[in-house]
Design a protein around this motif. Structure first.
Motif, mmCIF file in Angstrom:
data_model
loop_
_atom_site.group_PDB
_atom_site.id
_atom_site.type_symbol
_atom_site.label_atom_id
_atom_site.label_comp_id
_atom_site.label_asym_id
_atom_site.label_seq_id
_atom_site.Cartn_x
_atom_site.Cartn_y
_atom_site.Cartn_z
ATOM 1 N N GLY A 1 0.830 -1.215 0.000
ATOM 2 C CA GLY A 1 0.000 0.000 0.000
ATOM 3 C C GLY A 1 0.860 1.259 0.000
ATOM 4 O O GLY A 1 0.577 2.231 -0.711
ATOM 5 N N GLU B 1 -7.994 0.021 4.389
ATOM 6 C CA GLU B 1 -8.284 0.172 2.954
ATOM 7 C C GLU B 1 -6.993 0.130 2.150
ATOM 8 O O GLU B 1 -6.911 -0.475 1.084
ATOM 9 C CB GLU B 1 -9.012 1.491 2.699
ATOM 10 C CG GLU B 1 -10.489 1.396 3.040
ATOM 11 C CD GLU B 1 -11.181 2.739 2.937
ATOM 12 O OE1 GLU B 1 -10.712 3.613 2.186
ATOM 13 O OE2 GLU B 1 -12.199 2.916 3.655
ATOM 14 N N GLU C 1 -5.839 -3.540 2.140
ATOM 15 C CA GLU C 1 -6.687 -4.486 1.405
ATOM 16 C C GLU C 1 -6.524 -4.401 -0.103
ATOM 17 O O GLU C 1 -6.451 -5.407 -0.795
ATOM 18 C CB GLU C 1 -8.164 -4.288 1.788
ATOM 19 C CG GLU C 1 -8.513 -5.099 3.018
ATOM 20 C CD GLU C 1 -9.681 -4.498 3.796
ATOM 21 O OE1 GLU C 1 -10.529 -3.823 3.175
ATOM 22 O OE2 GLU C 1 -9.723 -4.695 5.033
ATOM 23 N N GLY C 2 -6.379 -3.201 -0.605
ATOM 24 C CA GLY C 2 -6.298 -3.068 -2.053
ATOM 25 C C GLY C 2 -4.895 -3.307 -2.604
ATOM 26 O O GLY C 2 -4.681 -3.208 -3.816
ATOM 27 N N THR D 1 -1.064 -4.774 -3.637
ATOM 28 C CA THR D 1 -0.296 -5.939 -4.077
ATOM 29 C C THR D 1 0.855 -6.082 -3.081
ATOM 30 O O THR D 1 1.602 -5.126 -2.871
ATOM 31 C CB THR D 1 0.328 -5.665 -5.475
ATOM 32 O OG1 THR D 1 -0.705 -5.194 -6.319
ATOM 33 C CG2 THR D 1 1.004 -6.897 -6.034
#
Ligand code: COA
Ligand code: AMP
Length: 630
Positions: A100, A215, A218-219, A221
């Motif tokens: 992130g 957030e 979670e998003g 790679t």
């Protein structure tokens, strides 16, 4: 081999000693050489190596088949929660956060400021930075917005990672107002703030600036470990010096890995898989080295404790945690034990727990007073090892190497120099003093791997603060003596640093704050004895001529000012208005004499004192504060 043989083997061939210790680290490119002295008196260790700290602290344990081993135990009596995180879980959380951060543009060499309470995410954030080769700077939660701003301007972080709040007994400390305040004050503006929302107080996020931790994770790679040069800064940790401007201690990556890993068995006497607990805070060096990095690098289980030694819920908390989690080595500051001893003088709560797992206890951060050590020895029946070190060194200078050989404890001494450190007592001219004589404690250069190579963006200050007084030595800022057996006794600081509940604070910094009060013409801050905190600050202010503010109001405002600017951690609660300050004829404030008066100790009238009568005025001023009573 015993301690003497090991110390001797280091003295005979330091290069071989450290190259051998370096074998315990997993390198991307192994070092061909340990010490680089081409810039002496500035030294570098393992310069030609390439390595990643996070890989060594996390991934390599998973790859070695220990993914199910618990890496972190979070025990939080203050929120009533407990959690365990395995090495495999830690790897995925850290890789996700690093991913992130990477997506937000954080790369090797970028600074990231971390402002977190004692939650596992604080370690996840530190490790995520290390994974990317980003340089973190953790700021202790008890500092005020102004201190945060100073660090933001010095480290110029690209990102800030913060929690929505910390929790102190009886109150929630919202971090967002502190962060907003700091960002308003700071000249430098970070690009992004990552906020961990805690249920006790959720923060209102600012659009375009803030992103939610989960957030972001979670998003993302998952990011891989980025190998960095051996000398790459792993982190910057600010610590107090003589002035209000904190020093940014730089920690070099490779030396940090090698030295910390070495200490876990040799000093703390734990094997991989054992539970190790340092009850401190991630904002301090003890937290960096012994809550986060060393135990994880060595494959131990580390305890992240969010609570206090007393009051969460009682003075038995330490014993409960030790029994429940099977702690083998425990490390905290003497002040914590003084607090426990005051609440439970007969050790009744100790008897309620089975402490058979605990093998030894370590103390550091401030002088360990004999009363406290003897009480612990008596009530716990376990070895208690004092050890002496500093933010600058990151690990023990002088200690008891229990994993090599437990040396006899001499109460009042942190024992003997560790390999890597040639500790000397010097006179004012820099000449070594014989055994038993009091002088400045210095360490012959070079310092060992992992110690500070410089100060962040301040090489001149580094040279001036540590290298110039005694050429060829590192000046520790402490004074003491070494006895005939080589045992060190640390007696006092030689500068204006005081130690409040194990927290290192600058009286000079507090004086700068007091001097900014509109009614204050002149001021002095000294450290006075405190039964629990060891020392607490006491301020003396002289008012401007013609000031008509009532003295009690000035005192109240001064106390509030230090709390607002420096933070509650300063514990600045004692302040007196005086007409004059005692000075030498050349105008130097006699702070040491003032401290002796306040502590009710014998003192010699300084030969150069301008007006001895002022000392009586000082004694009279501190009596109502409960000092100078003997
Ligand atoms: N965030 C916000 N405020 C904080 C804080 C944090 N992370 N840590 C401390 N504070 C506040 C406290 O709430 C207190 O505020 P108050 O004046 O409103 O009461 C003030 O700062 C002083 O805190 P502290 O030094 O913790 O004193 P205390 O009286 O609350 O507790 C001890 C005394 C001895 C129990 C406590 O100092 C302690 O546990 N010390 C351990 C020392 C330690 O870990 N040292 C690190 C080096 S090893
Ligand atoms: P810090 O950098 O916050 O760890 O503070 C370091 C300073 O704390 C040292 O220079 C000493 O003044 C003091 N200190 C740390 N450990 C000890 C100890 N075991 N005995 C005496 N003083 C200590």
């Amino acid at each position: 081999m015993g301690y003497r043989d090991i110390y001797q083997s280091w003295q005979d061939d330091p290069e071989a000693f450290w190259m051998n210790a370096a074998r315990a680290i997993d390198w991307d490119r192994a070092p061909t050489k340990a010490l680089f002295d081409d810039r002496a008196p500035l030294y570098e260790w393992f310069r030609d190596a390439r390595v990643n700290t996070c890989y060594n602290a996390v991934d390599r344990h998973v790859e070695a088949g220990h993914g199910d081993r618990v890496a972190i135990i979070h025990d939080s009596p203050i929120t009533g929660t407990k959690a365990k995180i395995t090495y495999a879980e830690l790897q995925s959380r850290v890789a996700a956060l690093a991913g992130g951060l990477k997506a937000k543009g954080i790369t090797k060499g970028d600074r990231v400021l971390i402002y977190m309470p004692m939650v596992p995410e604080a370690l996840v954030a530190m490790l995520a930075c290390a994974r990317l080769g980003a340089i973190h700077s953790v700021v202790f939660g008890g500092f005020a917005a102004n201190e945060l701003a100073v660090r933001i301007d010095d480290a110029t972080p690209k990102a800030i990672i913060a929690a929505s709040c910390g929790i102190e007994p009886g109150r929630v400390v919202p971090y967002m107002p502190l962060l907003d305040g700091a960002l308003e004050m700071a000249r430098h503006k970070p690009e992004v703030c990552v906020i961990l929302q805690r249920e006790q107080e959720r923060a209102e996020l600012t659009e375009r600036r803030d992103v939610d931790w989960h957030e972001l994770q979670e998003g993302a790679t998952p990011a891989d470990c980025v190998p960095v040069e051996g000398t790459h800064p792993a982190y910057i940790l600010y610590t107090s010096g003589t002035t209000g401007a904190p020093k940014g201690v730089v920690r070099p990556t490779a030396g940090h890995l090698v030295a910390l890993n070495w200490t876990m068995k040799n000093i703390y006497n734990v094997d991989p898989g054992d539970v190790f607990w340092a009850a401190s805070d991630v904002g301090w060096v003890v937290g960096h080295s012994y809550i986060c990095y060393a135990p994880l690098i060595h494959g131990n289980t580390t305890v992240v404790f969010e609570g206090k030694p007393v009051g969460t819920p009682d003075a038995g908390t330490f014993w409960r945690v030790i029994e429940e989690h099977g702690v083998r080595s425990f490390f905290t500051a003497p002040t914590a034990f003084r607090a426990v001893k005051r609440e439970d003088p007969d050790g009744d709560l100790i008897k309620e727990y089975d402490l058979s797992c605990l093998e030894q206890i370590y103390l550091a951060g401030e002088r360990a007073d004999p009363d406290t050590i003897e009480w612990m020895q008596d009530k716990l029946g376990k070895p208690v090892y004092d050890h002496w070190w500093q933010t600058e060194t990151g690990f023990t200078i002088v200690g008891n190497p229990a994993g090599i050989e437990a040396l006899p404890v001499k109460v009042g001494s942190p024992t003997v120099a560790m390999p890597g450190y040639d500790v000397r007592i010097l006179d004012e001219g820099g000449q070594p003093l014989p055994a038993g004589e009091l002088g400045a404690i210095a360490v012959k250069l070079p310092l060992p791997p992992g110690t500070l190579p410089t100060l962040w963006n301040a090489e001149e200050r580094f040279r001036k603060s540590y290298l110039e007084t005694f050429p060829g030595y590192y000046e520790t800022g402490d004074a003491g003596l070494i006895d005939e057996d080589g045992y060190l006794y640390v007696m006092a600081r030689t500068d204006d640093v005081i130690n409040v509940a194990g927290h290192r604070l600058s009286t000079g910094g507090m004086e700068e704050i007091l001097a900014s009060h509109r009614d204050v013409a002149e001021c002095a801050v000294i450290g006075v004895k405190d039964a629990v905190k060891g020392q607490v600050p006491m301020g003396f202010v002289c008012l401007n001529k013609g000031s008509d503010t009532p003295e009690a109001q000035v005192v109240e405002e001064c106390i509030a000012l230090v709390r607002a600017r420096l933070g509650p951690v300063a514990a600045f609660k004692l302040c007196a208005v005086v007409d004059r300050l005692p000075k030498t004829r050349s105008g130097k404030i006699l702070r040491a004499t003032m401290a002796k008066i306040a502590d009710g100790e014998e003192f010699k009238l300084p030969a150069t004192i301008d007006d001895p009568a002022i000392l009586d005025e000082i004694a009279a001023a501190v009596k109502p504060l409960g000092y100078a009573t003997t």
